[in-house]
Design a protein around this motif. Structure first.
Motif, PDB file in Angstrom:
ATOM      1  N   ASP A  11       0.946  -1.248   0.018  1.00 31.77           N
ATOM      2  CA  ASP A  11      -0.178  -0.135  -0.047  1.00 31.77           C
ATOM      3  C   ASP A  11       0.893   1.119  -0.043  1.00 31.77           C
ATOM      4  O   ASP A  11       0.402   2.314  -0.633  1.00 31.77           O
ATOM      5  N   ASN A  12       2.130   1.361   0.535  1.00 33.25           N
ATOM      6  CA  ASN A  12       2.948   2.292   0.614  1.00 33.25           C
ATOM      7  C   ASN A  12       3.615   2.594  -0.693  1.00 33.25           C
ATOM      8  O   ASN A  12       4.350   3.686  -0.722  1.00 33.25           O
ATOM      9  N   ILE A  13       3.798   1.715  -1.372  1.00 29.83           N
ATOM     10  CA  ILE A  13       4.819   1.585  -2.676  1.00 29.83           C
ATOM     11  C   ILE A  13       4.288   2.540  -3.658  1.00 29.83           C
ATOM     12  O   ILE A  13       5.199   3.315  -4.114  1.00 29.83           O
ATOM     13  N   THR A  14       3.062   2.706  -3.828  1.00 32.92           N
ATOM     14  CA  THR A  14       2.398   3.664  -4.471  1.00 32.92           C
ATOM     15  C   THR A  14       2.844   5.230  -4.229  1.00 32.92           C
ATOM     16  O   THR A  14       3.284   5.971  -5.180  1.00 32.92           O
ATOM     17  N   SER A  15       2.704   5.524  -2.884  1.00 37.49           N
ATOM     18  CA  SER A  15       3.181   6.845  -2.563  1.00 37.49           C
ATOM     19  C   SER A  15       4.517   7.103  -2.696  1.00 37.49           C
ATOM     20  O   SER A  15       5.078   8.146  -2.632  1.00 37.49           O
ATOM     21  N   LEU A  16       5.333   6.086  -2.344  1.00 40.88           N
ATOM     22  CA  LEU A  16       6.877   6.205  -2.422  1.00 40.88           C
ATOM     23  C   LEU A  16       7.586   5.872  -3.729  1.00 40.88           C
ATOM     24  O   LEU A  16       8.625   6.158  -3.912  1.00 40.88           O
ATOM     25  N   LYS A  45       0.960   1.972  -9.224  1.00 40.15           N
ATOM     26  CA  LYS A  45      -0.477   2.389  -9.341  1.00 40.15           C
ATOM     27  C   LYS A  45      -1.491   1.591  -8.623  1.00 40.15           C
ATOM     28  O   LYS A  45      -1.418   0.559  -8.850  1.00 40.15           O
ATOM     29  N   VAL A  46      -2.418   1.990  -7.922  1.00 37.63           N
ATOM     30  CA  VAL A  46      -3.430   1.132  -7.271  1.00 37.63           C
ATOM     31  C   VAL A  46      -4.231   1.171  -8.608  1.00 37.63           C
ATOM     32  O   VAL A  46      -4.718   2.010  -9.360  1.00 37.63           O
ATOM     33  N   ALA A  54      -0.562  -2.320  -9.311  1.00 36.28           N
ATOM     34  CA  ALA A  54       0.320  -2.512 -10.644  1.00 36.28           C
ATOM     35  C   ALA A  54       1.529  -2.036 -10.443  1.00 36.28           C
ATOM     36  O   ALA A  54       1.505  -0.863 -10.291  1.00 36.28           O
ATOM     37  N   ILE A  55       2.689  -2.784 -10.454  1.00 35.19           N
ATOM     38  CA  ILE A  55       4.051  -2.208 -10.709  1.00 35.19           C
ATOM     39  C   ILE A  55       4.589  -2.539 -12.021  1.00 35.19           C
ATOM     40  O   ILE A  55       4.603  -3.360 -12.267  1.00 35.19           O
TER      41      ILE A  55
END
Length: 109
Positions: A11-16, A45-46, A54-55
């Motif tokens: 969940d934090n990957i998107t903001s970071l 992105k979520v 999605a990475i």
């Protein structure tokens, strides 16, 4: 050069993502050949359903660097722990101190 590995909640990957761009990551997801998907993060992105992320990453596959993507789960696993992705960070990076301050989990070597 020393590398530290930190588990970051998906969940934090998107903001970071802007700060993590270009860093090596290891997801818990596998590709169609059963290989764990890892590579250098490009974007995250979520997805519309809010349950997946999605990475986009570049990885070395079949002798070439290719742009690839993987979908990882958002939220928590059945035991209530957040789904995580391992990120490799240089020891002298200011980002490492920031991640440690936000409570990321060091991965045992």
């Amino acid at each position: 050069m020393s590398i530290h590995i930190r588990d970051i909640a998906n969940d934090n990957i998107t903001s970071l993502a802007p700060q993590l761009s270009g860093l090596y990551i290891q997801t818990g997801s596998v590709d169609h050949n059963g290989r764990l998907v890892s590579g250098h993060l490009q974007d995250a992105k979520v997805m519309e359903d809010g349950q997946r992320i999605a990475i986009k990453l570049t990885r070395y596959m079949n002798g070439k660097h290719v742009l690839d993507s993987v979908v990882v789960p958002a939220g928590n696993d059945p035991l209530g722990n957040p789904w995580c992705t391992a990120v490799h960070v240089r020891a002298d990076s200011a980002l490492l101190a920031q991640l440690d301050a936000t409570g990321t989990t060091p991965v045992a070597a």
